[in-house]
Design a protein around this motif. Structure first.
Motif, PDB file in Angstrom:
ATOM      1  N   PRO A 622       0.801  -1.237   0.000  1.00 57.84           N
ATOM      2  CA  PRO A 622       0.000   0.000   0.000  1.00 57.84           C
ATOM      3  C   PRO A 622       0.826   1.276   0.000  1.00 57.84           C
ATOM      4  O   PRO A 622       0.314   2.339  -0.331  1.00 57.84           O
ATOM      5  N   HIS A 623       2.107   1.173   0.390  1.00 59.55           N
ATOM      6  CA  HIS A 623       2.960   2.369   0.463  1.00 59.55           C
ATOM      7  C   HIS A 623       4.045   2.341  -0.605  1.00 59.55           C
ATOM      8  O   HIS A 623       5.132   2.897  -0.420  1.00 59.55           O
ATOM      9  N   HIS A 624       3.743   1.725  -1.744  1.00 58.06           N
ATOM     10  CA  HIS A 624       4.749   1.564  -2.794  1.00 58.06           C
ATOM     11  C   HIS A 624       5.258   2.915  -3.278  1.00 58.06           C
ATOM     12  O   HIS A 624       4.518   3.901  -3.333  1.00 58.06           O
ATOM     13  N   ARG A 625       6.563   2.935  -3.660  1.00 55.65           N
ATOM     14  CA  ARG A 625       7.206   4.186  -4.078  1.00 55.65           C
ATOM     15  C   ARG A 625       6.597   4.756  -5.356  1.00 55.65           C
ATOM     16  O   ARG A 625       6.505   5.974  -5.510  1.00 55.65           O
ATOM     17  N   HIS A 626       6.203   3.904  -6.295  1.00 53.17           N
ATOM     18  CA  HIS A 626       5.564   4.389  -7.518  1.00 53.17           C
ATOM     19  C   HIS A 626       4.106   4.761  -7.228  1.00 53.17           C
ATOM     20  O   HIS A 626       3.406   4.030  -6.521  1.00 53.17           O
ATOM     21  N   VAL A 627       3.696   5.884  -7.781  1.00 53.72           N
ATOM     22  CA  VAL A 627       2.310   6.340  -7.619  1.00 53.72           C
ATOM     23  C   VAL A 627       1.773   6.604  -9.025  1.00 53.72           C
ATOM     24  O   VAL A 627       1.266   7.673  -9.350  1.00 53.72           O
ATOM     25  N   SER A 628       1.867   5.589  -9.852  1.00 54.31           N
ATOM     26  CA  SER A 628       1.735   5.762 -11.297  1.00 54.31           C
ATOM     27  C   SER A 628       0.353   6.212 -11.739  1.00 54.31           C
ATOM     28  O   SER A 628       0.219   6.955 -12.726  1.00 54.31           O
ATOM     29  N   HIS A 629      -0.682   5.783 -11.031  1.00 51.39           N
ATOM     30  CA  HIS A 629      -2.038   6.142 -11.443  1.00 51.39           C
ATOM     31  C   HIS A 629      -2.349   7.619 -11.197  1.00 51.39           C
ATOM     32  O   HIS A 629      -3.415   8.099 -11.596  1.00 51.39           O
ATOM     33  N   MET A 630      -1.416   8.333 -10.562  1.00 47.44           N
ATOM     34  CA  MET A 630      -1.575   9.774 -10.369  1.00 47.44           C
ATOM     35  C   MET A 630      -1.035  10.570 -11.553  1.00 47.44           C
ATOM     36  O   MET A 630      -1.007  11.802 -11.521  1.00 47.44           O
ATOM     37  N   TYR A 631      -0.581   9.880 -12.608  1.00 45.48           N
ATOM     38  CA  TYR A 631      -0.057  10.585 -13.790  1.00 45.48           C
ATOM     39  C   TYR A 631      -1.051  11.626 -14.304  1.00 45.48           C
ATOM     40  O   TYR A 631      -0.657  12.723 -14.728  1.00 45.48           O
ATOM     41  N   GLY A 632      -2.304  11.301 -14.276  1.00 44.27           N
ATOM     42  CA  GLY A 632      -3.314  12.226 -14.779  1.00 44.27           C
ATOM     43  C   GLY A 632      -3.423  13.498 -13.965  1.00 44.27           C
ATOM     44  O   GLY A 632      -3.938  14.511 -14.447  1.00 44.27           O
ATOM     45  N   LEU A 633      -2.937  13.458 -12.722  1.00 42.72           N
ATOM     46  CA  LEU A 633      -2.886  14.650 -11.878  1.00 42.72           C
ATOM     47  C   LEU A 633      -1.606  15.425 -12.135  1.00 42.72           C
ATOM     48  O   LEU A 633      -1.612  16.651 -12.247  1.00 42.72           O
ATOM     49  N   HIS A 634      -0.505  14.723 -12.191  1.00 40.09           N
ATOM     50  CA  HIS A 634       0.796  15.306 -12.502  1.00 40.09           C
ATOM     51  C   HIS A 634       1.715  14.188 -12.974  1.00 40.09           C
ATOM     52  O   HIS A 634       1.761  13.134 -12.351  1.00 40.09           O
ATOM     53  N   PRO A 635       2.410  14.372 -14.089  1.00 41.47           N
ATOM     54  CA  PRO A 635       2.571  15.597 -14.869  1.00 41.47           C
ATOM     55  C   PRO A 635       1.465  15.846 -15.883  1.00 41.47           C
ATOM     56  O   PRO A 635       1.519  16.829 -16.609  1.00 41.47           O
ATOM     57  N   GLY A 636       0.477  14.940 -15.939  1.00 39.92           N
ATOM     58  CA  GLY A 636      -0.626  15.114 -16.873  1.00 39.92           C
ATOM     59  C   GLY A 636      -1.591  16.198 -16.424  1.00 39.92           C
ATOM     60  O   GLY A 636      -1.387  16.877 -15.411  1.00 39.92           O
ATOM     61  N   ARG A 637      -2.677  16.335 -17.147  1.00 39.51           N
ATOM     62  CA  ARG A 637      -3.636  17.423 -16.885  1.00 39.51           C
ATOM     63  C   ARG A 637      -5.073  16.922 -16.930  1.00 39.51           C
ATOM     64  O   ARG A 637      -6.005  17.725 -17.083  1.00 39.51           O
ATOM     65  N   GLN A 638      -5.282  15.630 -16.733  1.00 38.42           N
ATOM     66  CA  GLN A 638      -6.624  15.073 -16.839  1.00 38.42           C
ATOM     67  C   GLN A 638      -7.422  15.175 -15.550  1.00 38.42           C
ATOM     68  O   GLN A 638      -8.653  15.061 -15.564  1.00 38.42           O
ATOM     69  N   ILE A 639      -6.740  15.375 -14.431  1.00 38.43           N
ATOM     70  CA  ILE A 639      -7.395  15.513 -13.128  1.00 38.43           C
ATOM     71  C   ILE A 639      -7.005  16.858 -12.549  1.00 38.43           C
ATOM     72  O   ILE A 639      -5.830  17.131 -12.314  1.00 38.43           O
ATOM     73  N   THR A 640      -7.995  17.716 -12.339  1.00 38.26           N
ATOM     74  CA  THR A 640      -7.737  19.004 -11.695  1.00 38.26           C
ATOM     75  C   THR A 640      -8.805  19.227 -10.631  1.00 38.26           C
ATOM     76  O   THR A 640      -9.904  18.665 -10.696  1.00 38.26           O
ATOM     77  N   ARG A 641      -8.476  20.066  -9.681  1.00 35.68           N
ATOM     78  CA  ARG A 641      -9.419  20.269  -8.576  1.00 35.68           C
ATOM     79  C   ARG A 641     -10.649  21.062  -9.007  1.00 35.68           C
ATOM     80  O   ARG A 641     -11.667  21.039  -8.316  1.00 35.68           O
ATOM     81  N   ARG A 642     -10.569  21.734 -10.167  1.00 35.25           N
ATOM     82  CA  ARG A 642     -11.718  22.508 -10.620  1.00 35.25           C
ATOM     83  C   ARG A 642     -12.566  21.752 -11.648  1.00 35.25           C
ATOM     84  O   ARG A 642     -13.786  21.770 -11.578  1.00 35.25           O
ATOM     85  N   THR A 643     -11.917  21.112 -12.606  1.00 33.27           N
ATOM     86  CA  THR A 643     -12.682  20.483 -13.685  1.00 33.27           C
ATOM     87  C   THR A 643     -13.149  19.075 -13.329  1.00 33.27           C
ATOM     88  O   THR A 643     -14.155  18.609 -13.859  1.00 33.27           O
ATOM     89  N   THR A 644     -12.419  18.380 -12.456  1.00 34.14           N
ATOM     90  CA  THR A 644     -12.807  17.019 -12.060  1.00 34.14           C
ATOM     91  C   THR A 644     -12.680  16.892 -10.536  1.00 34.14           C
ATOM     92  O   THR A 644     -11.839  16.148 -10.027  1.00 34.14           O
ATOM     93  N   ILE A 667       9.087  10.938  -3.070  1.00 32.27           N
ATOM     94  CA  ILE A 667       8.661  12.055  -2.234  1.00 32.27           C
ATOM     95  C   ILE A 667       8.575  13.325  -3.069  1.00 32.27           C
ATOM     96  O   ILE A 667       7.636  14.123  -2.936  1.00 32.27           O
ATOM     97  N   ALA A 668       9.542  13.515  -3.965  1.00 34.53           N
ATOM     98  CA  ALA A 668       9.521  14.699  -4.829  1.00 34.53           C
ATOM     99  C   ALA A 668       8.262  14.713  -5.696  1.00 34.53           C
ATOM    100  O   ALA A 668       7.654  15.775  -5.907  1.00 34.53           O
ATOM    101  N   TRP A 669       7.877  13.563  -6.220  1.00 32.65           N
ATOM    102  CA  TRP A 669       6.657  13.491  -7.030  1.00 32.65           C
ATOM    103  C   TRP A 669       5.447  13.901  -6.193  1.00 32.65           C
ATOM    104  O   TRP A 669       4.556  14.631  -6.656  1.00 32.65           O
ATOM    105  N   GLY A 725      12.695  16.743  -9.546  1.00 30.71           N
ATOM    106  CA  GLY A 725      11.298  16.704  -9.138  1.00 30.71           C
ATOM    107  C   GLY A 725      10.998  17.690  -8.033  1.00 30.71           C
ATOM    108  O   GLY A 725       9.951  18.344  -8.029  1.00 30.71           O
ATOM    109  N   GLY A 726      11.928  17.818  -7.062  1.00 32.69           N
ATOM    110  CA  GLY A 726      11.743  18.792  -5.990  1.00 32.69           C
ATOM    111  C   GLY A 726      11.779  20.212  -6.505  1.00 32.69           C
ATOM    112  O   GLY A 726      10.998  21.079  -6.079  1.00 32.69           O
ATOM    113  N   CYS A 727      12.681  20.484  -7.428  1.00 37.71           N
ATOM    114  CA  CYS A 727      12.764  21.802  -8.059  1.00 37.71           C
ATOM    115  C   CYS A 727      11.443  22.139  -8.757  1.00 37.71           C
ATOM    116  O   CYS A 727      10.894  23.232  -8.584  1.00 37.71           O
ATOM    117  N   ALA A 728      10.922  21.187  -9.532  1.00 33.61           N
ATOM    118  CA  ALA A 728       9.656  21.408 -10.226  1.00 33.61           C
ATOM    119  C   ALA A 728       8.513  21.600  -9.240  1.00 33.61           C
ATOM    120  O   ALA A 728       7.594  22.405  -9.483  1.00 33.61           O
TER     121      ALA A 728
END
Length: 838
Positions: A622-644, A667-669, A725-728
């Motif tokens: 449950p605490h795996h380092r990869h959080v791949s399904h969050m791609y749509g939130l970042h760096p993608g643009r498919q999940i936003t707090r206003r539109t979805t 952690i940077a991600w 990633g931290g810089c970004a």
């Protein structure tokens, strides 16, 4: 006076996907108006410094999965191609050297021609819910041909490994106990220096890697004439020999793979002022000098380069210039990149501490907003130093790596790591540094076509989890991590991002064939799953993360993982947008649209979380380092707090369940995720966790993380993606433009109540600066490089927009956006008023 400097916002329209070093040397000449805050940089605002040398107790790591203790205390210098780590020892100075193409290995035919014969059966098993059986068949039949990456330890394999160039060692006579020792790295000048007093004499050293002159330069001085006496050696632990040549140069030549691989060379020239230079076997010796300048050129025969001729020419040209001229040329070149962005988050007394002590104090909860600004600028410094036009892209450690077998071969991991390396490139105003990645992508098309055809029997091009300088595009040797066919789609996001920030249609025209050909592969690879008729990838994996089936089996191989779908949805969308902008391929765009309509939607699982897989499987970790399904939130643009908003809430649940620990890059991600969710305090909490002093340098795949004394990110071992990633992430807290507007201060943490930034870039062709106080925007400046509709959103009310010609008509939308028509090269001052309630 204008509150913001004139800053470059984009690469000129004549820029090419394939920029050769000769063209890059001319650079992008930009006139910088160094006013206001930028003057702070010249006053020492951006320095890492220490009161002791880096440790020299261990020459190289004991294996390929750790860093020696001293190495993560040493300070990096680099010109994009040539790099060094300076230790700052007193009696002995070590500069560990790197050149970006020092790779072992060679091209290999790793595509598996029998793999495509088993695709149909693997898919049948997956769709029948027989995941364990499908995984067994995938493991047996779909892996690459041959050893692949040799388990990430390919120094002796065809896949190869990025390796150290060697060491430059300086041994000083009579240098014992010291007073006033100081070792520092000035990010503004890209010069590492050492200063100390011993025996009543003050000794100083400066080291830098010059882009204009393509040499490493070391300068040694003493306060008493004739006081410098030292021995000089070039060495490497294997595959190289050093000798003094007739001209007095110290030359180290070598060849990888027992004389069958890459040839490499380092050439050192000593210029002593006063005293005597002599030869001692395979070393040089200086006695009684007032000052000494060392010049080192290096290269390889990668891609047919004439390394002998090139290094000789570079060294001869540099030797004709004085040290003062070499230094001036280097600093001027570096600052035209570095000084594009300035960031002031305030200062506390902690900013006066040595850097290692600052990390300790920050970890204990101390306030040090300037440390965040320093870390941001360090990330920019590392990108300038490891990724210049015409060079190879930054690998897992940029261009800095010690030893022969480096961690994970220091290759290009394309299931997040090489992509994360370039997250700051556009927003942090270093777009030219992005171009080596574009060149890598372009170089993968030809071998990627073969992989698509041989491995899958399909058109287009594809690559998977691991990539090297030899054009490796096959799956990895173990499908649990190596069967990730969405990697090429993710890489293509960077081509679109560069266009979106620059709005350079010439670039888009050159990049479009690469986007289209990648989309052609996915159109053919997608298959309709029988239960819901969705188009899915099969087989694949959610990068490196196993799940638990309904039968209780822990497996990795699956179909339609959320990340794959998000990447393909974004690629198809970008490809259609590009075709419309360029006025081409209407029929192909229609086909993409039809496929988009059949992709699986985002799904919310039983815990309220965003599902990582197409079914609501249990998580093996449950605490795996990869959080791949969050791609749509970042760096993608498919999940936003206003539109979805519902999906944004599901993303929050997923992130809470994953937790705040992880490896450094993980952690940077998460810093970026929480910034996208508008939670600046949570993002800052994770940033504080990212800067926690690292515990050990050996590999830790779960709860490692943190930062080494030299500010290198700790996976551990060191991985530079965490720095980038931290810089970004810091930039994301201050400025976002992935949605329908440029959002100013979208996730400002309470730890940065007042501050200012200039030179950040936003999508749409804009450069942005802003001031804020007590958490509220005071003013901003927008510079447009192209004409278009500029849309702004801010938590503070925007009262007016003013150009050089006077007030600009604005329109206000129901959802709080202020919009106006921006002109090409227009400069717009944004005046803010009282805070607006959300």
């Amino acid at each position: 006076m204008n509150a913001y400097p004139t800053l470059p916002a984009t690469i000129p329209s004549g820029f090419s996907l394939s920029t050769h070093r000769s063209a890059a040397g001319r650079g992008v000449v930009v006139a910088l108006l160094l006013i206001g805050r930028l003057a702070l940089a010249a006053e020492g605002n951006w320095k890492l410094w220490y009161e002791q040398p880096a440790g020299l107790e261990q020459r190289e790591p004991t294996n390929g999965w750790s860093n020696s203790t001293g190495w993560v205390q040493a300070l990096p210098i680099g010109n994009g191609r040539l790099g060094a780590m300076q230790y700052g020892g007193v009696a002995r100075e070590r500069l560990q050297l790197n050149e970006d193409s020092v790779w072992s290995g060679r091209p290999q035919d790793a595509d598996n021609p029998s793999a495509k014969e088993h695709l149909a059966e693997i898919r049948r098993l997956l769709f029948a819910g027989k995941y364990r059986e499908a995984q067994e068949l995938t493991y047996a039949k779909l892996a690459c041909r041959g050893p692949g990456t040799c388990g990430g330890a390919a120094a002796r394999c065809d896949f190869g490994c990025f390796q150290t160039l060697g060491d430059l060692d300086l041994e000083f006579e009579g240098h014992g106990a010291t007073t006033g020792y100081r070792r520092e790295l000035d990010l503004d000048t890209a010069i590492a220096s050492v200063r100390y007093e011993t025996g009543g004499i003050t000794y100083t050293r400066e080291a830098f890697a010059s882009w204009p002159d393509q040499v490493l330069v070391v300068r040694l001085t003493a306060s008493r004439p004739g006081a410098l006496a030292l021995g000089i050696a070039l060495s490497r632990s294997e595959a190289a020999r050093t000798r003094v040549e007739d001209a007095g140069d110290l030359v180290m030549r070598g060849q990888m793979d027992e004389g069958r691989g890459m040839k490499f060379l380092a050439r050192l020239r000593v210029r002593n002022e006063g005293g005597r230079l002599s030869v001692a076997g395979d070393r040089l010796r200086v006695e009684g000098a007032d000052a000494v300048t060392l010049l080192l050129s290096s290269g390889t025969d990668y891609r047919g380069r004439d390394v002998e001729r090139t290094t000789s020419r570079q060294l001869a040209a540099a030797a004709r210039r004085s040290y003062e001229t070499l230094r001036e040329r280097h600093v001027s070149d570096h600052q035209r990149w570095f000084r594009r962005v300035d960031l002031d988050l305030g200062r506390t007394a902690a900013a006066e501490l040595p850097t290692d002590q600052r990390l300790d104090a920050f970890a204990k909860g101390g306030a040090d907003p300037h440390l965040a600004a320093l870390y941001f600028q360090f990330g920019r410094y590392l990108l300038i130093g490891s990724s210049r036009p015409g060079d190879l892209p930054a690998n897992l450690q940029g261009i800095w790596a010690e030893g022969i077998q480096t961690p994970w071969n220091c290759d290009y991991h394309a299931n997040i790591n090489v992509q994360m390396n370039y997250w700051p490139a556009e927003v942090a105003n270093l777009a030219e540094c992005h171009t080596p990645l574009f060149d890598l992508i372009e170089s993968l098309r030809e071998p990627g076509r073969r992989t698509a055809q041989v491995q899958y029997g399909l058109p287009g091009w594809v690559c998977h989890t691991v990539v090297n300088v030899w054009g490796y595009t096959s799956p990895g040797e173990h499908p649990s991590w190596g069967q990730f066919p969405a990697a090429s789609g993710w890489l293509c996001q960077h081509l679109w991002e560069h266009y979106d920030f620059s709005r350079d249609r010439g670039f888009l025209r050159r990049a479009y064939p690469t986007l289209k050909e990648a989309a052609e592969f996915y159109l053919a690879f997608l298959v309709e799953e029988p239960r819901r008729g969705w188009l899915v990838t099969a087989p694949s994996n959610s990068p490196e993360n196993p799940f638990i089936t309904a039968e209780g089996h822990t497996v990795s191989v699956c179909y339609g993982p959320t990340m794959d779908t998000q990447i393909i949805r974004e690629l198809f969308t970008n490809c259609r947008s590009a075709a419309e902008i360029l006025g081409v391929d209407a029929d192909f765009s229609r086909r993409l649209g039809e496929a988009l309509a059949k992709l699986p939607p985002h799904q919310v699982g039983r815990h309220g979380q965003l599902q990582e897989w197409i079914e609501d499987f249990g998580e093996a970790d449950p605490h795996h380092r990869h959080v791949s399904h969050m791609y749509g939130l970042h760096p993608g643009r498919q999940i936003t707090r206003r539109t979805t908003p519902d999906l944004a809430q599901a993303a929050r649940v997923s992130l809470d369940r994953r937790g705040d620990d992880g490896t450094g890059w993980s952690i940077a991600w998460k810093v970026n995720f929480w910034a996208r969710l508008g939670d600046g305090d949570r993002a800052h909490r994770l940033f504080r966790r990212l800067l926690q002093p690292a515990q050990g340098s050996g590999v830790n795949m779960s709860n490692g993380g943190g930062t080494f004394p030299n500010l290198f990110d700790a996976h551990p071992p060191f991985q530079i993606d965490g720095n980038f990633g931290g810089c970004a992430g810091i930039a994301e807290m201050l400025l976002q433009s992935h949605g329908d507007a440029i959002e100013i201060l979208p996730a400002l943490p309470k730890d940065w109540p007042s501050g200012r930034v200039s030179g950040l870039r936003a999508r749409g062709g804009y450069t942005v600066g802003m001031d804020w106080d007590r958490g509220v925007l005071q003013k901003a400046e927008i510079r447009a490089t192209v004409a278009g509709l500029c849309r702004l959103r801010s938590g503070a009310g925007i009262t007016s927009v003013i150009s050089d010609s006077g007030p600009v008509p604005v329109r206000r939308t129901a959802d709080g956006v202020v919009e106006f028509d921006a002109k090409r090269s227009g400069v717009y001052r944004v005046v803010a008023g009282p805070a607006v309630r959300p």
